[in-house]
Design a protein around this motif. Sequence first.
Motif, short mmCIF file in Angstrom:
data_model
loop_
_atom_site.label_atom_id
_atom_site.label_comp_id
_atom_site.label_asym_id
_atom_site.label_seq_id
_atom_site.Cartn_x
_atom_site.Cartn_y
_atom_site.Cartn_z
N ALA A 188 0.83 -1.22 0.00
CA ALA A 188 0.00 0.00 0.00
C ALA A 188 0.85 1.26 0.00
N ALA A 189 2.12 1.12 0.42
CA ALA A 189 3.04 2.26 0.40
C ALA A 189 4.17 2.02 -0.59
N ASP A 190 3.95 1.16 -1.57
CA ASP A 190 4.99 0.82 -2.54
C ASP A 190 5.43 2.06 -3.32
N SER A 191 6.69 2.06 -3.74
CA SER A 191 7.21 3.20 -4.48
C SER A 191 6.60 3.33 -5.88
N TYR A 241 1.87 1.95 -9.90
CA TYR A 241 1.16 0.87 -10.58
C TYR A 241 0.91 -0.30 -9.64
N VAL A 242 1.84 -0.53 -8.73
CA VAL A 242 1.63 -1.55 -7.70
C VAL A 242 0.48 -1.14 -6.79
N ARG A 243 0.49 0.12 -6.36
CA ARG A 243 -0.57 0.59 -5.48
C ARG A 243 -1.92 0.56 -6.18
N SER A 244 -1.94 0.88 -7.47
CA SER A 244 -3.19 0.82 -8.23
C SER A 244 -3.72 -0.60 -8.33
N ALA A 245 -2.82 -1.55 -8.60
CA ALA A 245 -3.23 -2.95 -8.68
C ALA A 245 -3.80 -3.43 -7.36
N LEU A 246 -3.19 -3.02 -6.26
CA LEU A 246 -3.68 -3.40 -4.94
C LEU A 246 -5.02 -2.73 -4.64
N VAL A 285 -5.79 0.04 5.26
CA VAL A 285 -5.07 -0.06 3.98
C VAL A 285 -5.89 0.57 2.87
N PHE A 286 -7.17 0.22 2.86
CA PHE A 286 -8.07 0.73 1.82
C PHE A 286 -8.13 2.25 1.85
N LEU A 287 -8.27 2.79 3.04
CA LEU A 287 -8.41 4.23 3.16
C LEU A 287 -7.09 4.96 2.91
N SER A 288 -5.99 4.32 3.21
CA SER A 288 -4.70 4.94 2.88
C SER A 288 -4.52 5.03 1.37
N LEU A 289 -5.04 4.07 0.66
CA LEU A 289 -5.00 4.11 -0.81
C LEU A 289 -5.94 5.19 -1.34
N ASN A 339 -6.01 6.47 -6.42
CA ASN A 339 -7.30 6.58 -5.74
C ASN A 339 -8.48 6.55 -6.72
N GLN A 340 -8.20 6.88 -7.99
CA GLN A 340 -9.29 6.80 -8.97
C GLN A 340 -9.61 5.36 -9.35
N VAL A 341 -8.67 4.46 -9.13
CA VAL A 341 -8.95 3.03 -9.35
C VAL A 341 -10.08 2.58 -8.44
N ILE A 342 -10.06 3.10 -7.21
CA ILE A 342 -11.13 2.77 -6.27
C ILE A 342 -12.43 3.40 -6.72
N GLY A 343 -12.43 4.71 -6.83
CA GLY A 343 -13.59 5.40 -7.40
C GLY A 343 -14.87 5.22 -6.61
N ILE A 344 -15.86 5.99 -7.01
CA ILE A 344 -17.16 5.95 -6.33
C ILE A 344 -17.83 4.60 -6.50
N ASP A 345 -17.72 4.01 -7.69
CA ASP A 345 -18.40 2.73 -7.93
C ASP A 345 -17.87 1.65 -7.00
N LEU A 346 -16.54 1.57 -6.86
CA LEU A 346 -15.97 0.54 -5.99
C LEU A 346 -16.30 0.81 -4.54
N LEU A 347 -16.31 2.09 -4.16
CA LEU A 347 -16.74 2.42 -2.80
C LEU A 347 -18.14 1.92 -2.54
N GLY A 348 -19.02 2.14 -3.52
CA GLY A 348 -20.41 1.71 -3.35
C GLY A 348 -20.57 0.22 -3.33
N GLU A 349 -19.81 -0.48 -4.19
CA GLU A 349 -19.97 -1.93 -4.31
C GLU A 349 -19.25 -2.69 -3.21
N SER A 350 -18.06 -2.25 -2.82
CA SER A 350 -17.23 -3.03 -1.92
C SER A 350 -17.24 -2.51 -0.48
N LEU A 351 -17.22 -1.19 -0.32
CA LEU A 351 -17.03 -0.64 1.02
C LEU A 351 -18.32 -0.21 1.70
N MET A 352 -19.19 0.47 0.97
CA MET A 352 -20.37 1.02 1.62
C MET A 352 -21.26 -0.03 2.26
N PRO A 353 -21.53 -1.18 1.61
CA PRO A 353 -22.33 -2.19 2.31
C PRO A 353 -21.69 -2.64 3.62
#
Length: 491
Positions: free
Chosen positions: A331-334, A337-342, A365-369, A378-392
Amino acid sequence: MEDSKGDDGLYPIAVLIDELKNEDVALRLNSVRRLSTIALALGEERTRRELIPFVSESNDDEDEVLLALAEELGRFIPYVGGPEYGHILLSPLESLCTVEETVVRDRAVQSLAAIASELPIKSVSEYFLPLVKRLAGGEWFTSRISCCGLLPVAHRVSIQESEHQELRGLYRVLSQDDTPMVRRAAAQNLSGMAETVEQQVLSQEICPIFIKLTQDDQDSVRLLAVQCCGPLARALSKSECLTSVVPVVQRFAQDKSWRVRYNVAQQLYMLCAALGAESSRTEIVPPFLKLLRDSEAEVRVAAASKVASISNLLDADTVIRVVLPCVKVLAADSSQYVRSALAAVVMEMAPALGKSATIEHLLPVFLSLLKDDVPDVNQVIGIDLLGESLMPAIENLADDNHWRVRLAIIKYIPLLATQLGADVFQQQLGQQCMRWLEDQVFCIREAATQNLQKLAAEFGPEWAKEHIVPQVLAMVNNSHYFHILRQRQGA
């Protein structure tokens, strides 16, 4: 079309001859693409007797024209009279299998495979298998490369065991060819061969070839051989997988070529699925952790993208003890692209961890990203992923029976609010923030009050006047408000 024919009906062939001899490549290409139209005009018999022999003798050397010809011939069975006469198309395609240009050969192999799948058994034995043997013995390496692509098809469409044995013998010879490009083609088609044989043959004949290819001194050969690890693991029994495939994977995870290690990372999920949690924990997790810590960012990207799928095949204790520490480092990788994949998969680890571990380990970890300085992360996560994965998960945990869980969630609300924006936040979490003001635990109510102050600062006074002030005033004016709180605190 009929009016333009001569008395002998040969006009279409004459036109085709003139066009294919023209110096204009575009004209020749257009002529090849009209072969089916010409075949319809000629009829099936004349197409077999005149058109296909003429095409076979054509000596065009433009790759674009040859590619179009390979594509057209692969769809030509209806124009020569059906599968019974499909073998007539093999000769021109065989010639195309020997040309230098790779895309032409590949297209010719695909067309031959399509035709072979429709040929009667008699035609397979009489015409197609001899073609495969000729290519296998070709002096020029291009024909042997094409043969590697046709051997799985030939093995599938032939029915006699003697033919099968001969074809597997050809494949074994080609896998040891002096030319690296031929061995590379053999490695590329190993999965195809594996799919056509019985399990006993797979263990006794294909696996030794696989192991030999994985030891090749050419990186490009090992690179393609490693892609067979997953398919082989699924086809073999668990014990055979442990003895034949797992040692290769463990060695490949430390291969000198980063591209080989990259491909290993892509295969580990299928291996875990084939082996089960216990064997994966001891045999696959150690090389997986090496790949998560690899010196090359591309390898870490590949491994990070598989972290959730592999974690969900393991037991929670293993994930918490050995996988999560690597995830926190990533999550703190230099490399962004690694952070985006995670970021794209990290919340999918939640089922493997359970509720409390998700709150303690995964959510930070999620929120640090989410707070990453690079927008691409952080755009990899986006609103859609927040809604689908985190908000529930947030909504469920917000009313958890354990007050410490509720407190942990409240602390992350301002950051979530920043990511969601005022409208989405109010829709999904606004009412929950107000309900925390009535919580039976004092520290939850206190944290909720501080939380509202931060939200007001984030979204501005107008938002606060509309969404916070009216509800707070309603609570103050409610004669039962404090009575309700006292009942909850005494419960």
